[in-house]
Design an enzyme around this catalytic site. Structure first.
Site, PDB file in Angstrom:
ATOM      1  N   SER A 116       0.589  -1.355   0.108  1.00  0.00           N
ATOM      2  CA  SER A 116      -0.417  -0.411   0.363  1.00  0.00           C
ATOM      3  C   SER A 116       1.071   1.461  -0.082  1.00  0.00           C
ATOM      4  O   SER A 116       1.926   1.409   0.473  1.00  0.00           O
ATOM      5  CB  SER A 116      -1.089   0.440   1.444  1.00  0.00           C
ATOM      6  OG  SER A 116      -1.396   1.500   1.299  1.00  0.00           O
ATOM      7  N   TYR A 139      -1.817   0.186   9.934  1.00  0.00           N
ATOM      8  CA  TYR A 139      -2.234   0.192   8.365  1.00  0.00           C
ATOM      9  C   TYR A 139      -1.094  -0.221   8.031  1.00  0.00           C
ATOM     10  O   TYR A 139      -0.238  -0.707   6.587  1.00  0.00           O
ATOM     11  CB  TYR A 139      -3.442   0.265   7.974  1.00  0.00           C
ATOM     12  CG  TYR A 139      -3.718  -0.354   6.637  1.00  0.00           C
ATOM     13  CD1 TYR A 139      -3.717  -1.519   6.524  1.00  0.00           C
ATOM     14  CD2 TYR A 139      -2.964   0.785   5.523  1.00  0.00           C
ATOM     15  CE1 TYR A 139      -4.135  -2.062   4.767  1.00  0.00           C
ATOM     16  CE2 TYR A 139      -3.361   0.235   4.067  1.00  0.00           C
ATOM     17  CZ  TYR A 139      -3.686  -1.734   4.004  1.00  0.00           C
ATOM     18  OH  TYR A 139      -4.019  -1.335   2.350  1.00  0.00           O
ATOM     19  N   LYS A 178     -18.084  -0.902   0.924  1.00  0.00           N
ATOM     20  CA  LYS A 178     -17.756  -0.121   1.891  1.00  0.00           C
ATOM     21  C   LYS A 178     -18.640   1.104   2.459  1.00  0.00           C
ATOM     22  O   LYS A 178     -18.476   1.610   3.620  1.00  0.00           O
ATOM     23  CB  LYS A 178     -16.410   0.705   1.331  1.00  0.00           C
ATOM     24  CG  LYS A 178     -15.313  -0.694   1.445  1.00  0.00           C
ATOM     25  CD  LYS A 178     -14.055   0.083   0.238  1.00  0.00           C
ATOM     26  CE  LYS A 178     -13.061  -1.018   0.440  1.00  0.00           C
ATOM     27  NZ  LYS A 178     -11.924  -0.406  -0.234  1.00  0.00           N
TER      28      LYS A 178
END
Length: 306
Positions: A116, A139, A178
């Site tokens: 990411s 994250y 989402k």
């Protein structure tokens, strides 16, 4: 050819399993998910085997060794940055990756995994794969830790291909489940469709490297078809503002749009993300086909059905 896709009920995973079925109809495709954050509707029409399992469970990976996968696409993760349990994020994202690589070593499987742009935190743009690795949340750190594990694995096991795909701001069909945490492109269009004004932090000039889902899937397939290992930025290489999104939506829908601007409530906020994609171009032959105008236009045609 036998292929496993983890996180297959999620946004990128579901697009990937469908693309693999379409491009390679003779391949055996296996879709793995625990359905904690993905949605079964994303797999409607999928003809392969669905495996319901938790990737953080080591025993799951031991059982998967019997399948002898040729390729593993690893999209499964906790990607919700609102999850503040650091141990949980690290166990699901990072520890499970160690189990996956152990399986790959046993089966000699190619591994293409989701990293990411969060690994760059607020580092200056353009972001390059070997610079500015200063994640700002757990994250991003979990993905940074995965990348470090992958690089060491590549060095020790040069005969096994491993590709880390550092996704930037991905948007497109498949992210419907989402809701308010989908891409800003989807959120803004759905508000406009309902007759509401889009809301942006003052004054909408923050920029992101938005990449359409079809380009992301194309990059993954190119990685599978290559014999290259490494970590690659997957983006367009072009930063566009949130105001640009509003203008494009206005042009496509032929609607006048009034934006409500408000103060950003966060001490840390990325004002600019922009990828250097020269490595992906050189080693994978990846060239994005969608600019923001083309991607949003195609996406709106899809969203008009809802």
């Amino acid at each position: 050819m036998r292929i496993l896709v983890t996180g297959a009920a999620g946004f990128i995973g579901s697009n990937l399993v469908k693309a693999l079925e379409n491009h390679f109809p003779t391949y055996e495709i296996y879709a793995l998910d625990d359905f904690s954050s993905g949605h079964f509707k994303n797999l409607l029409g999928f003809k392969g085997e669905v495996i319901t399992a938790d990737i953080s469970c080591k025993e799951v990976w031991e059982r998967l060794k019997d399948y002898r996968f040729d390729v593993i696409f690893h999209e499964g993760a906790i990607s919700d940055t609102r999850v503040l349990d650091q141990g949980l994020v690290m166990r699901v994202n990072t520890e499970s990756f160690k189990y996956l690589l152990d399986l790959a070593k046993c089966s000699k499987s190619k591994v293409i995994y989701a990293s990411s742009a969060a690994v760059y935190g607020n580092s200056p743009a353009p972001q390059k794969e070997d610079e500015g690795l200063v994640p700002e949340n757990v994250y991003g750190f979990s993905k940074y830790a995965m990348d470090m594990i992958a690089l060491k694995f590549m060095e020790i096991n040069p005969d096994i291909q491993v590709c880390g795909m550092r996704y930037f701001n991905v948007y497109g069909p498949g992210e419907d489940f989402k809701g308010e945490y989908a891409s800003m492109i989807r959120q803004m269009f759905m508000r406009i469709k309902k007759g509401q004004n889009p809301r942006l932090f003052k004054y909408g000039e923050q920029k992101r490297d938005f990449v359409y889902i079809k380009d992301v899937i194309n990059a993954n397939i190119k990685a599978m078809e290559s014999d290259v290992s490494g970590i690659f930025n997957i983006a367009t290489g072009v930063a566009r503002s949130f105001n640009d999104i509003v203008k494009i939506i206005s042009d496509v829908t032929k609607k006048d749009i009034n934006v409500e601007y408000f103060d950003c409530p966060y001490d840390f906020y990325q004002n600019l993300t922009q990828a250097d994609i020269s490595r992906a171009k050189s080693f994978l032959g990846y060239i994005p086909e969608y600019d923001l105008e083309t991607g949003i236009k195609e996406y709106i045609n899809y969203l008009e059905k809802f």
